[in-house]
Design a protein around this motif. Sequence first.
Motif, mmCIF file in Angstrom:
data_model
loop_
_atom_site.group_PDB
_atom_site.id
_atom_site.type_symbol
_atom_site.label_atom_id
_atom_site.label_comp_id
_atom_site.label_asym_id
_atom_site.label_seq_id
_atom_site.Cartn_x
_atom_site.Cartn_y
_atom_site.Cartn_z
ATOM 1 N N SER A 196 -14.270 -96.520 -36.458
ATOM 2 C CA SER A 196 -14.823 -97.839 -36.184
ATOM 3 C C SER A 196 -15.751 -97.776 -34.969
ATOM 4 O O SER A 196 -15.589 -96.905 -34.101
ATOM 5 C CB SER A 196 -13.691 -98.834 -35.908
ATOM 6 N N PRO A 197 -16.745 -98.673 -34.886
ATOM 7 C CA PRO A 197 -17.650 -98.697 -33.732
ATOM 8 C C PRO A 197 -16.909 -98.813 -32.400
ATOM 9 O O PRO A 197 -17.300 -98.178 -31.413
ATOM 10 C CB PRO A 197 -18.524 -99.921 -33.989
ATOM 11 N N SER A 198 -15.834 -99.611 -32.372
ATOM 12 C CA SER A 198 -15.097 -99.796 -31.120
ATOM 13 C C SER A 198 -14.367 -98.536 -30.687
ATOM 14 O O SER A 198 -14.040 -98.372 -29.508
ATOM 15 C CB SER A 198 -14.102 -100.956 -31.255
ATOM 16 N N ASP A 199 -14.092 -97.624 -31.630
ATOM 17 C CA ASP A 199 -13.452 -96.352 -31.293
ATOM 18 C C ASP A 199 -14.460 -95.280 -30.913
ATOM 19 O O ASP A 199 -14.113 -94.291 -30.276
ATOM 20 C CB ASP A 199 -12.618 -95.834 -32.481
ATOM 21 N N VAL A 200 -15.708 -95.478 -31.317
ATOM 22 C CA VAL A 200 -16.718 -94.421 -31.175
ATOM 23 C C VAL A 200 -17.550 -94.539 -29.910
ATOM 24 O O VAL A 200 -17.889 -93.537 -29.281
ATOM 25 C CB VAL A 200 -17.646 -94.422 -32.419
ATOM 26 N N TYR A 201 -17.909 -95.758 -29.519
ATOM 27 C CA TYR A 201 -18.965 -95.912 -28.507
ATOM 28 C C TYR A 201 -18.644 -95.219 -27.184
ATOM 29 O O TYR A 201 -19.527 -94.605 -26.569
ATOM 30 C CB TYR A 201 -19.305 -97.393 -28.298
ATOM 31 N N LEU A 202 -17.415 -95.276 -26.732
ATOM 32 C CA LEU A 202 -17.053 -94.590 -25.490
ATOM 33 C C LEU A 202 -17.082 -93.079 -25.663
ATOM 34 O O LEU A 202 -17.512 -92.346 -24.765
ATOM 35 C CB LEU A 202 -15.670 -95.031 -25.013
ATOM 36 N N ASP A 203 -16.652 -92.604 -26.817
ATOM 37 C CA ASP A 203 -16.595 -91.167 -27.073
ATOM 38 C C ASP A 203 -17.966 -90.515 -27.046
ATOM 39 O O ASP A 203 -18.086 -89.328 -26.729
ATOM 40 C CB ASP A 203 -15.938 -90.886 -28.431
ATOM 41 N N VAL A 204 -18.999 -91.267 -27.414
ATOM 42 C CA VAL A 204 -20.331 -90.670 -27.454
ATOM 43 C C VAL A 204 -21.155 -90.973 -26.196
ATOM 44 O O VAL A 204 -22.338 -90.615 -26.130
ATOM 45 C CB VAL A 204 -21.108 -91.098 -28.719
ATOM 46 N N GLY A 205 -20.547 -91.630 -25.202
ATOM 47 C CA GLY A 205 -21.213 -91.756 -23.918
ATOM 48 C C GLY A 205 -21.793 -93.108 -23.580
ATOM 49 O O GLY A 205 -22.506 -93.227 -22.576
ATOM 50 N N PHE A 206 -21.499 -94.146 -24.374
ATOM 51 C CA PHE A 206 -21.961 -95.492 -24.025
ATOM 52 C C PHE A 206 -20.899 -96.203 -23.190
ATOM 53 O O PHE A 206 -19.709 -95.958 -23.343
ATOM 54 C CB PHE A 206 -22.259 -96.306 -25.289
ATOM 55 N N GLU A 207 -21.350 -97.103 -22.309
ATOM 56 C CA GLU A 207 -20.439 -97.766 -21.387
ATOM 57 C C GLU A 207 -19.835 -99.040 -21.967
ATOM 58 O O GLU A 207 -18.741 -99.435 -21.587
ATOM 59 C CB GLU A 207 -21.147 -98.080 -20.072
ATOM 60 N N ASN A 208 -20.574 -99.718 -22.849
ATOM 61 C CA ASN A 208 -20.014 -100.944 -23.425
ATOM 62 C C ASN A 208 -20.474 -101.101 -24.866
ATOM 63 O O ASN A 208 -21.515 -100.570 -25.283
ATOM 64 C CB ASN A 208 -20.364 -102.174 -22.586
ATOM 65 N N LEU A 209 -19.692 -101.848 -25.629
ATOM 66 C CA LEU A 209 -19.910 -101.976 -27.067
ATOM 67 C C LEU A 209 -21.188 -102.746 -27.389
ATOM 68 O O LEU A 209 -21.891 -102.406 -28.353
ATOM 69 C CB LEU A 209 -18.694 -102.662 -27.706
ATOM 70 N N SER A 210 -21.510 -103.774 -26.608
ATOM 71 C CA SER A 210 -22.688 -104.579 -26.912
ATOM 72 C C SER A 210 -23.972 -103.768 -26.749
ATOM 73 O O SER A 210 -24.884 -103.851 -27.582
ATOM 74 C CB SER A 210 -22.721 -105.833 -26.033
ATOM 75 N N HIS A 211 -24.055 -102.969 -25.677
ATOM 76 C CA HIS A 211 -25.240 -102.115 -25.480
ATOM 77 C C HIS A 211 -25.337 -101.077 -26.586
ATOM 78 O O HIS A 211 -26.417 -100.793 -27.117
ATOM 79 C CB HIS A 211 -25.168 -101.423 -24.116
ATOM 80 N N PHE A 212 -24.196 -100.521 -26.976
ATOM 81 C CA PHE A 212 -24.174 -99.544 -28.056
ATOM 82 C C PHE A 212 -24.676 -100.173 -29.357
ATOM 83 O O PHE A 212 -25.513 -99.596 -30.061
ATOM 84 C CB PHE A 212 -22.748 -99.015 -28.240
ATOM 85 N N SER A 213 -24.169 -101.351 -29.685
ATOM 86 C CA SER A 213 -24.556 -102.018 -30.937
ATOM 87 C C SER A 213 -26.049 -102.343 -30.952
ATOM 88 O O SER A 213 -26.730 -102.170 -31.979
ATOM 89 C CB SER A 213 -23.738 -103.299 -31.122
ATOM 90 N N PHE A 214 -26.589 -102.791 -29.815
ATOM 91 C CA PHE A 214 -28.016 -103.106 -29.713
ATOM 92 C C PHE A 214 -28.855 -101.848 -29.928
ATOM 93 O O PHE A 214 -29.829 -101.858 -30.711
ATOM 94 C CB PHE A 214 -28.311 -103.723 -28.346
ATOM 95 N N ALA A 215 -28.496 -100.751 -29.249
ATOM 96 C CA ALA A 215 -29.247 -99.496 -29.368
ATOM 97 C C ALA A 215 -29.131 -98.922 -30.780
ATOM 98 O O ALA A 215 -30.101 -98.378 -31.327
ATOM 99 C CB ALA A 215 -28.747 -98.484 -28.336
ATOM 100 N N PHE A 216 -27.965 -99.041 -31.387
ATOM 101 C CA PHE A 216 -27.730 -98.525 -32.733
ATOM 102 C C PHE A 216 -28.630 -99.247 -33.746
ATOM 103 O O PHE A 216 -29.278 -98.614 -34.585
ATOM 104 C CB PHE A 216 -26.253 -98.717 -33.093
#
Length: 263
Positions: A228-248
């Motif tokens: 799931s996105p919430s399990d992945v974003y920290l593992d790949v080096g993003f600090e927060n889920l919202s920034h990860f989702s925007f960049a993705f």
Amino acid sequence: MEHPVVHSCYLGMDISPEQLISEHFFMHILEGTIVGYDGGRQYRYEAGDTFIARKNHLIRYTKIRKKEVFNRIVIAFDETFLRSFLERNPYASGVSDQEDSLLTVRSSGRIEDFLQSLQPYYEGDQMVDNGVAQLKRAELLQILLEEDPRLADVFFNFSDPEKVDMQAFMNRNFRFNIPLERFAFLSGRSLSAFKREFRHLFHKTPGAWLTRRRLEEAHFQIRHANRSPSDVYLDVGFENLSHFSFAFKKQFGKSPQALVKER
């Protein structure tokens, strides 16, 4: 029978919360579990296990509590202490051939006796004063060196990291969310040399490459590893889920949640 309340025990400087290990430290797990990852290998230590975390290595770890409790004995071997020890106890040292970020310490009678001697400090109300802490750190270091002489190459090599293959280094460590200065230092380069060589190799700035590489890894993990996105974003080096989702979404034209629905 009622068991005593167990507390963690620390001797020496505090451990940095950064993913870069700033000083060597010894850790013995009293209760709970640690699961670690250094970019190439997974580590798992349970209650009763002991390891050494190595300076200038990257590690990300998770503490798994047992009944809401995680306790450990931590003894730091910072450079000031190690240099002082070496002045009193000369040891020959070279470059270590051990690459792991965490080195397992085998249980032995001497190690167990040493840990037992600390029991009043983690099971009782006694405080460790600085003089006792220094003596106990020196005692432990002497035991470790006598039981595994190769550790002299780990503890007493005070030089900066050597220059390494940048492409292999970055592909191993892109998941770690550390400043570029840290990447440059660990690769054996100045920041300016790191940036110059990076652009020559990857044809992108470090920041742009890191973002794209992390997003590609996240895409793979969500699409093919069913994470799931919430399990992945920290593992790949993003600090927060919202920034990860925007960049993705900017990179792939769809949100991580939309990719989940396509599986």
